[in-house]
Write a protein that holds these residues in place. Structure first.
Motif, mmCIF file in Angstrom:
data_model
loop_
_atom_site.group_PDB
_atom_site.id
_atom_site.type_symbol
_atom_site.label_atom_id
_atom_site.label_comp_id
_atom_site.label_asym_id
_atom_site.label_seq_id
_atom_site.Cartn_x
_atom_site.Cartn_y
_atom_site.Cartn_z
ATOM 1 N N PRO A 128 0.865 -1.083 0.050
ATOM 2 C CA PRO A 128 0.019 0.099 -0.038
ATOM 3 C C PRO A 128 0.814 1.299 -0.066
ATOM 4 C CG PRO A 128 -0.264 -1.527 1.677
ATOM 5 C CD PRO A 128 0.638 -2.068 1.210
ATOM 6 N N ALA A 129 0.326 2.214 -0.726
ATOM 7 C CA ALA A 129 1.079 3.528 -0.795
ATOM 8 C C ALA A 129 1.277 4.129 0.653
ATOM 9 C CB ALA A 129 0.483 4.494 -1.667
ATOM 10 N N PRO A 130 2.375 4.779 1.143
ATOM 11 C CA PRO A 130 2.411 5.553 2.428
ATOM 12 C C PRO A 130 1.594 6.672 2.533
ATOM 13 C CG PRO A 130 4.561 5.068 1.390
ATOM 14 C CD PRO A 130 3.835 4.844 0.304
ATOM 15 N N GLU A 131 1.083 6.929 3.500
ATOM 16 C CA GLU A 131 0.162 7.963 3.738
ATOM 17 C C GLU A 131 0.864 9.265 3.266
ATOM 18 O OE1 GLU A 131 -0.287 6.558 8.368
ATOM 19 O OE2 GLU A 131 -1.462 8.324 7.933
ATOM 20 N N ALA A 132 0.081 10.315 3.153
ATOM 21 C CA ALA A 132 0.525 11.552 2.713
ATOM 22 C C ALA A 132 1.343 12.143 4.023
ATOM 23 C CB ALA A 132 -0.473 12.688 2.354
ATOM 24 N N VAL A 133 2.101 12.835 3.643
ATOM 25 C CA VAL A 133 3.112 13.491 4.685
ATOM 26 C C VAL A 133 2.284 14.346 5.852
ATOM 27 C CG1 VAL A 133 5.010 15.079 5.361
ATOM 28 C CG2 VAL A 133 5.297 13.519 3.277
ATOM 29 N N GLN A 143 16.580 16.679 7.066
ATOM 30 C CA GLN A 143 16.942 16.639 8.372
ATOM 31 C C GLN A 143 16.008 15.643 9.383
ATOM 32 O OE1 GLN A 143 19.209 18.573 10.209
ATOM 33 N NE2 GLN A 143 18.406 16.966 12.018
ATOM 34 N N PRO A 144 14.601 15.825 9.071
ATOM 35 C CA PRO A 144 13.972 14.612 10.052
ATOM 36 C C PRO A 144 13.950 13.295 9.557
ATOM 37 C CG PRO A 144 12.290 16.194 8.319
ATOM 38 C CD PRO A 144 13.705 16.638 8.445
ATOM 39 N N LEU A 145 14.360 12.909 8.323
ATOM 40 C CA LEU A 145 14.835 11.936 7.981
ATOM 41 C C LEU A 145 16.050 11.253 8.499
ATOM 42 C CD1 LEU A 145 13.790 11.627 4.259
ATOM 43 C CD2 LEU A 145 12.679 10.364 6.009
ATOM 44 N N ALA A 146 17.067 12.211 8.839
ATOM 45 C CA ALA A 146 18.435 11.830 9.448
ATOM 46 C C ALA A 146 18.063 11.617 10.841
ATOM 47 C CB ALA A 146 19.196 12.891 9.163
ATOM 48 N N ASP A 147 17.214 12.331 11.488
ATOM 49 C CA ASP A 147 16.923 12.223 12.927
ATOM 50 C C ASP A 147 16.392 10.953 13.273
ATOM 51 O OD1 ASP A 147 17.920 14.578 13.372
ATOM 52 O OD2 ASP A 147 15.849 15.710 13.701
ATOM 53 N N MET A 148 15.353 10.545 12.349
ATOM 54 C CA MET A 148 14.545 9.120 12.590
ATOM 55 C C MET A 148 15.679 8.036 12.041
ATOM 56 S SD MET A 148 10.602 9.857 11.146
ATOM 57 C CE MET A 148 11.181 10.912 9.761
ATOM 58 N N LEU A 150 6.315 7.422 13.896
ATOM 59 C CA LEU A 150 7.365 8.011 13.236
ATOM 60 C C LEU A 150 7.783 7.059 12.223
ATOM 61 C CD1 LEU A 150 9.809 8.872 16.395
ATOM 62 C CD2 LEU A 150 8.738 10.434 14.843
ATOM 63 N N THR A 151 7.650 5.819 12.053
ATOM 64 C CA THR A 151 7.903 4.929 11.190
ATOM 65 C C THR A 151 7.000 5.284 9.845
ATOM 66 O OG1 THR A 151 8.481 3.155 12.773
ATOM 67 C CG2 THR A 151 7.870 2.452 10.500
ATOM 68 N N GLU A 152 5.760 5.611 10.121
ATOM 69 C CA GLU A 152 4.955 5.909 8.982
ATOM 70 C C GLU A 152 5.119 7.307 8.488
ATOM 71 O OE1 GLU A 152 0.915 5.374 10.634
ATOM 72 O OE2 GLU A 152 1.130 3.207 10.757
ATOM 73 N N LEU A 153 5.480 8.025 9.261
ATOM 74 C CA LEU A 153 5.969 9.464 8.729
ATOM 75 C C LEU A 153 7.504 9.319 7.985
ATOM 76 C CD1 LEU A 153 5.504 12.626 8.455
ATOM 77 C CD2 LEU A 153 6.917 12.673 10.488
ATOM 78 N N ASP A 154 8.281 8.341 8.413
ATOM 79 C CA ASP A 154 9.411 8.347 7.616
ATOM 80 C C ASP A 154 9.122 7.643 6.239
ATOM 81 O OD1 ASP A 154 12.590 7.720 7.737
ATOM 82 O OD2 ASP A 154 11.541 5.833 7.051
ATOM 83 N N GLU A 155 8.033 6.610 6.092
ATOM 84 C CA GLU A 155 7.577 6.115 4.789
ATOM 85 C C GLU A 155 6.939 7.037 4.004
ATOM 86 O OE1 GLU A 155 5.284 3.003 6.179
ATOM 87 O OE2 GLU A 155 6.975 1.670 6.709
ATOM 88 N N ALA A 156 6.141 8.158 4.607
ATOM 89 C CA ALA A 156 5.501 9.129 3.755
ATOM 90 C C ALA A 156 6.364 9.984 3.224
ATOM 91 C CB ALA A 156 4.557 9.722 4.562
ATOM 92 N N MET A 157 7.720 10.392 4.009
ATOM 93 C CA MET A 157 8.486 11.387 3.406
ATOM 94 C C MET A 157 9.127 10.804 2.437
ATOM 95 S SD MET A 157 10.033 13.188 7.077
ATOM 96 C CE MET A 157 9.094 14.325 8.044
#
Length: 161
Positions: free
Chosen positions: A57-62, A114-119, A95-102
């Motif tokens: 399934p496609a990740p959620e929108a950011v 920056q957020p991807l690096a932090d995660m 956080l995992t789902e946000l990472d996938e959406a980004m």
């Protein structure tokens, strides 16, 4: 004479074979048996193309993924007190789902550097262990990552609130 319950009535011998078939197998009132056959023939002659679906399934929108992470901002727990399993599990999942959406966003992962690096830093610390004691051990890193991403996501020009 028409008989809708042929098995229950003994005087249904005047039905035609088609009427008897209709009585033993209910059909929709608006569709005659010939109509059903025509519909089946038409459906069989139409190509059956299924839309191509992605393997996953496609990740959620950011924005949507961020909204669910933001919903955890006023929540907390006390490590060791037994009230952290749900909270830390939820924040880690958000956080995992946000990472996938980004990563799937049309702007590309470079926009969310920056957020991807932090995660990535957090997920490296956590590894694959999502047990409550392990998450409690990394409580500060999880909450700090969540709060830092919250701040970044609300900075102009792309406020994701």
């Amino acid at each position: 004479m028409r008989c809708w319950a042929a098995a229950a009535l003994a005087s249904c011998t005047q039905d035609t074979p088609q009427d008897a078939a209709s009585a033993s197998s209910p059909a929709s009132p608006s569709a005659a048996p010939a109509d059903n056959a025509d519909n089946a023939d038409q459906a069989a002659s139409e190509p059956t193309e299924e839309p191509a679906l992605p393997a996953e399934p496609a990740p959620e929108a950011v924005r949507d993924a961020f909204a669910t992470l933001q919903a955890t901002l006023n929540d907390t727990c006390t490590p060791g007190a037994g009230d952290c399993a749900y909270f830390l599990g939820r924040v880690t999942q958000e956080l995992t789902e946000l990472d996938e959406a980004m990563r799937a966003d049309p702007k590309g992962p470079g926009h969310f550097k920056q957020p991807l690096a932090d995660m990535r830093t957090l997920f490296t610390k956590l590894g694959t262990d999502r047990s409550t004691p392990h998450l409690e051990k990394h409580f500060s890193a999880i909450v700090t990552t969540r709060d830092g991403i919250n701040t970044w996501m609300q900075d102009p020009p792309d406020d994701y609130r």
